[in-house]
Design an enzyme around this catalytic site. Structure first.
Site, PDB file in Angstrom:
ATOM      1  N   HIS A 164       0.791  -1.115   0.112  1.00 28.18           N
ATOM      2  CA  HIS A 164      -0.196  -0.195   0.054  1.00 28.18           C
ATOM      3  C   HIS A 164       0.923   1.082   0.047  1.00 28.18           C
ATOM      4  CE1 HIS A 164      -3.322  -2.618   2.251  1.00 28.18           C
ATOM      5  NE2 HIS A 164      -3.708  -2.179   0.871  1.00 28.18           N
ATOM      6  N   CYS A 251      -2.715   0.439   9.628  1.00 29.95           N
ATOM      7  CA  CYS A 251      -3.480  -0.296   9.153  1.00 29.95           C
ATOM      8  C   CYS A 251      -4.575  -0.673  10.424  1.00 29.95           C
ATOM      9  CB  CYS A 251      -2.900  -1.703   8.881  1.00 29.95           C
ATOM     10  SG  CYS A 251      -1.351  -1.449   7.745  1.00 29.95           S
TER      11      CYS A 251
HETATM   12  C1  CIR Z   1      -3.514  -7.543   3.494  1.00 28.35           C
HETATM   13  O1  CIR Z   1      -2.657  -8.042   2.755  1.00 28.35           O
HETATM   14  O2  CIR Z   1      -4.393  -7.005   3.160  1.00 28.35           O
HETATM   15  C2  CIR Z   1      -3.130  -7.729   5.015  1.00 28.35           C
HETATM   16  N1  CIR Z   1      -2.560  -8.990   5.407  1.00 28.35           N
HETATM   17  C3  CIR Z   1      -2.655  -6.298   5.567  1.00 28.35           C
HETATM   18  C4  CIR Z   1      -3.290  -5.031   5.477  1.00 28.35           C
HETATM   19  C5  CIR Z   1      -2.182  -3.981   5.857  1.00 28.35           C
HETATM   20  N2  CIR Z   1      -3.185  -2.592   5.587  1.00 28.35           N
HETATM   21  C6  CIR Z   1      -2.679  -1.553   5.459  1.00 28.35           C
HETATM   22  O3  CIR Z   1      -1.430  -1.546   5.121  1.00 28.35           O
HETATM   23  N3  CIR Z   1      -3.569  -0.582   5.353  1.00 28.35           N
END
Ligand code: CIR
Length: 256
Positions: A164, A251
């Site tokens: 991201h 996140c």
């Molecule tokens: C994913 O791959 O969607 C989750 N394991 C991690 C999400 C991380 N979120 C973020 O960077 N906002």
């Protein structure tokens, strides 16, 4: 200033969450829970009201609530996650968002558009949006249209290497921006005071500013020192178990 934060407890199924780094091993659920408690405590120290949602076993990655919505000063935008296993997390978040916003202030990213909140970085009333494996061109088009309708603005930042946008770049107010890897030289961020994150501490590019304090992941001494030198009070929180799922501090919450 932020008044509210929404978090969701990690579920036991988190061990099946999406990861690009299986070599780090599976997260330890009990430790993840403890780290989540420390995260909530740190947020409370920043003077925000924390809404704690119960764990949702249906969605292994559901503790990463940031991806389900973008909350601005003017409206809330429910996302449409690009990861199929996460898509429904956004609609599950809707009833909680409704507690804070009236229906005319809630907008939606719709298929074929996709967008995950981790790709959105707020700088005042401007929103940088990463075009990533999770957020596509149509999602960005819809997002910017919504922002403009509400008197805000947005711009696209293509990214190549990280999951991201905010995996690699984060704004900590006062014109200060934490930048790592592919973002160090991006012309989009030329005007900011860049705090360069060394490659061996790249994970710590994901810090969060909450009411003049900065929450920093524990175990990244160079980043911690640089943020202190920039004049911030730092709160450390260990996020080792979330790192195993490509997740960082931002996140784990929605801040508004
Ligand atoms: C994913 O791959 O969607 C989750 N394991 C991690 C999400 C991380 N979120 C973020 O960077 N906002």
């Amino acid at each position: 200033m932020f008044k509210n934060v929404i978090v969701k407890k990690p579920c036991k199924a988190m061990v099946e969450g999406i990861t690009s780094a299986p070599e780090l091993g599976k997260p330890d659920y009990e430790l993840a829970l403890k780290q989540h408690d420390s995260y909530i405590k740190a947020l409370k120290q920043c003077g925000v009201e924390v809404t704690i949602l119960e764990a949702d076993e249906a969605y292994p990655d559901s503790c990463f609530v940031e991806d389900t919505a973008v909350i601005t000063r003017k409206c809330a935008i429910i996302s449409n996650p690009g990861a199929l296993s996460r898509r429904k997390e956004a609609e599950v978040m809707l009833p909680t968002i409704k507690k804070f916003f009236s229906d005319d202030k809630i907008e939606f990213i719709k298929s074929p558009g996709t967008l995950e909140g981790g790709d959105v970085m707020m700088v005042g009333d401007h929103f940088y949006v990463g075009r990533s494996a999770r957020t596509n061109e149509e999602g960005i088009r819809q997002f910017i249209e919504i922002l403009e309708k509400h008197g805000l603005s947005g711009s696209e930042v293509p990214l190549e290497l990280v999951l991201h946008l905010k995996t690699g770049v984060n704004y900590i107010e006062n014109n200060n921006m934490l930048v790592s890897g592919e973002f160090i030289e991006k012309p989009d961020f030329a005007e900011f005071n860049k705090i360069i994150i060394p490659e061996d501490e790249a994970y710590a590019a994901n810090c969060i500013w909450v009411n003049d304090k900065v929450i920093v992941p524990e175990g990244y001494p160079t980043v911690e020192r640089k943020i202190r030198e920039a004049g911030y009070e730092v709160i450390l929180v260990d996020t080792s178990e979330y790192r195993k799922l490509d997740g960082g501090l931002s996140c784990l919450s929605l801040r508004f």
